[in-house]
Motif scaffolding. Structure first.
Motif, PDB file in Angstrom:
ATOM      1  N   UNK A 172      18.884  -3.665   4.448  1.00  0.00           N
ATOM      2  CA  UNK A 172      18.350  -2.827   5.684  1.00  0.00           C
ATOM      3  C   UNK A 172      18.997  -1.580   5.664  1.00  0.00           C
ATOM      4  N   UNK A 173      20.210  -1.409   5.275  1.00  0.00           N
ATOM      5  CA  UNK A 173      20.811  -0.095   5.235  1.00  0.00           C
ATOM      6  C   UNK A 173      20.024   0.930   4.269  1.00  0.00           C
ATOM      7  N   UNK A 178      16.257   5.319   3.583  1.00  0.00           N
ATOM      8  CA  UNK A 178      14.965   5.771   2.934  1.00  0.00           C
ATOM      9  C   UNK A 178      14.103   6.761   3.901  1.00  0.00           C
ATOM     10  N   UNK A 179      14.010   6.236   5.078  1.00  0.00           N
ATOM     11  CA  UNK A 179      13.027   6.853   6.037  1.00  0.00           C
ATOM     12  C   UNK A 179      13.827   8.108   6.909  1.00  0.00           C
ATOM     13  N   UNK A 184      13.672  12.951   4.272  1.00  0.00           N
ATOM     14  CA  UNK A 184      13.760  14.276   4.893  1.00  0.00           C
ATOM     15  C   UNK A 184      14.485  15.200   3.736  1.00  0.00           C
ATOM     16  N   UNK A 185      15.085  14.794   2.925  1.00  0.00           N
ATOM     17  CA  UNK A 185      15.741  15.315   1.822  1.00  0.00           C
ATOM     18  C   UNK A 185      14.667  15.754   0.819  1.00  0.00           C
ATOM     19  N   UNK A 237      12.482   2.148  -1.973  1.00  0.00           N
ATOM     20  CA  UNK A 237      12.344   2.304  -0.548  1.00  0.00           C
ATOM     21  C   UNK A 237      11.793   3.670  -0.330  1.00  0.00           C
ATOM     22  N   UNK A 238      12.489   4.767  -1.102  1.00  0.00           N
ATOM     23  CA  UNK A 238      11.985   6.016  -1.210  1.00  0.00           C
ATOM     24  C   UNK A 238      10.384   6.226  -1.388  1.00  0.00           C
ATOM     25  N   UNK A 239       9.867   5.349  -2.303  1.00  0.00           N
ATOM     26  CA  UNK A 239       8.688   5.508  -2.547  1.00  0.00           C
ATOM     27  C   UNK A 239       7.762   5.084  -1.482  1.00  0.00           C
ATOM     28  N   UNK A 240       8.201   3.943  -0.737  1.00  0.00           N
ATOM     29  CA  UNK A 240       7.534   3.327   0.329  1.00  0.00           C
ATOM     30  C   UNK A 240       7.575   4.596   1.521  1.00  0.00           C
ATOM     31  N   UNK A 241       8.707   5.137   1.843  1.00  0.00           N
ATOM     32  CA  UNK A 241       8.773   6.266   2.775  1.00  0.00           C
ATOM     33  C   UNK A 241       7.795   7.287   2.232  1.00  0.00           C
TER      34      UNK A 241
END
Length: 282
Positions: A172-173, A178-179, A184-185, A237-241
């Motif tokens: 979850x963390x 990621x979102x 944002x970065x 997770x970054x790709x999903x975001x």
């Protein structure tokens, strides 16, 4: 607690040293960094009393504040070196893979997975701030796997630094970060590059950039050495975001192309709700 050792003397490691020295001036703080210049600066600034490549056996707490792609090997090496009463914490902003990798280590109970929600776009020991942690959140993962007595020692230092504790599952963390952080970065880096590519004359950027652009692109000044590994370590997770963000951006573009002023206003009004969610004030 009498002795703390910090590996990684950049923004987070240096700020932790400054905050601890203020809250507990009796503490002996040693440290190490792979960059000899960072060690020299940390000694000159008084962030650490001395440089040690290996923490003393009687060290109470070891902090790992290095890029996320270095943490697993460093964590194993550190756990293998420490005495039986030493606690190790890492400050990495990805947790799931690290927690899974370390689960079978014989000294797993001497490790506490934490992530301070604190930082700036600056890096290195000179960026260290005494109040960086003050009032901010410290996320703790898999708390139940850490020795209860060592955990109590960690809580003591968290309280001294005025940190607010939140407990999360590692998966979850990583998804939530990621979102609210990694995305944002990524978008700030891309925005910065987009403007640089379009405007070859740097003076034009400076002349026309207002406070809105400056605040939006601020994160593009962050360290690539730190953020490159984060994007890869938390890739799924970054790709999903990013996919979700690209979908919303494409829909916004389509409304502009169609001249759909009401549709644009509706989208922006919906986005305005973030102010209430994050308790922003004018």
């Amino acid at each position: 607690m009498k002795k703390i050792h910090i590996i990684g003397l950049g923004l987070l490691g240096g700020s932790f040293a400054l905050a601890t020295k203020k809250a507990k001036p009796e503490m002996e703080i040693t440290g190490f960094d792979s960059d000899e210049q960072n060690i020299a600066i940390a000694l000159e600034m008084g962030l650490i009393a001395k440089s040690l490549s290996v923490p003393d056996k009687d060290t109470d707490l070891v902090i790992l504040a290095t890029p996320v792609d270095t943490l697993f090997d460093l964590l194993v090496k550190t756990l293998d070196q420490i005495g039986e009463h030493t606690l190790v914490m890492d400050f990495g902003s990805t947790k799931d893979q690290l927690c899974r990798q370390i689960t079978e280590h014989p000294k797993r109970a001497q490790y506490l997975a934490v992530h301070p929600i604190a930082g700036t776009e600056n890096s290195g020991p000179k960026a260290a701030k005494e109040d960086l942690f003050d009032g901010n959140v410290m996320i703790i993962c898999e708390m139940e796997k850490t020795d209860v007595h060592l955990k109590g020692m960690a809580y003591d230092i968290f309280d001294a630094l005025n940190l607010r504790l939140r407990f999360m599952d590692p998966k979850d963390h990583d998804l939530h970060l990621a979102f609210v952080s990694h995305l944002s970065h990524a978008t700030s880096f891309v925005l910065g590059k987009t403007v640089i590519d379009k405007t070859a004359d740097e003076r034009n950027i400076l002349d026309m950039a207002g406070s809105g652009f400056a605040s939006t692109v601020r994160l593009a000044k962050s360290s690539p050495e730190m953020w490159g590994p984060i994007f890869i370590e938390n890739k799924t997770n970054v790709l999903e975001a990013l996919d979700s963000y690209i979908d919303h951006l494409a829909a916004f573009r389509d409304k502009i192309e169609a001249g759909d002023i009401q549709g644009l206003k509706d989208e922006m009004l919906e986005a305005n709700k973030i102010r209430n969610i994050l308790n922003f004030t004018e």
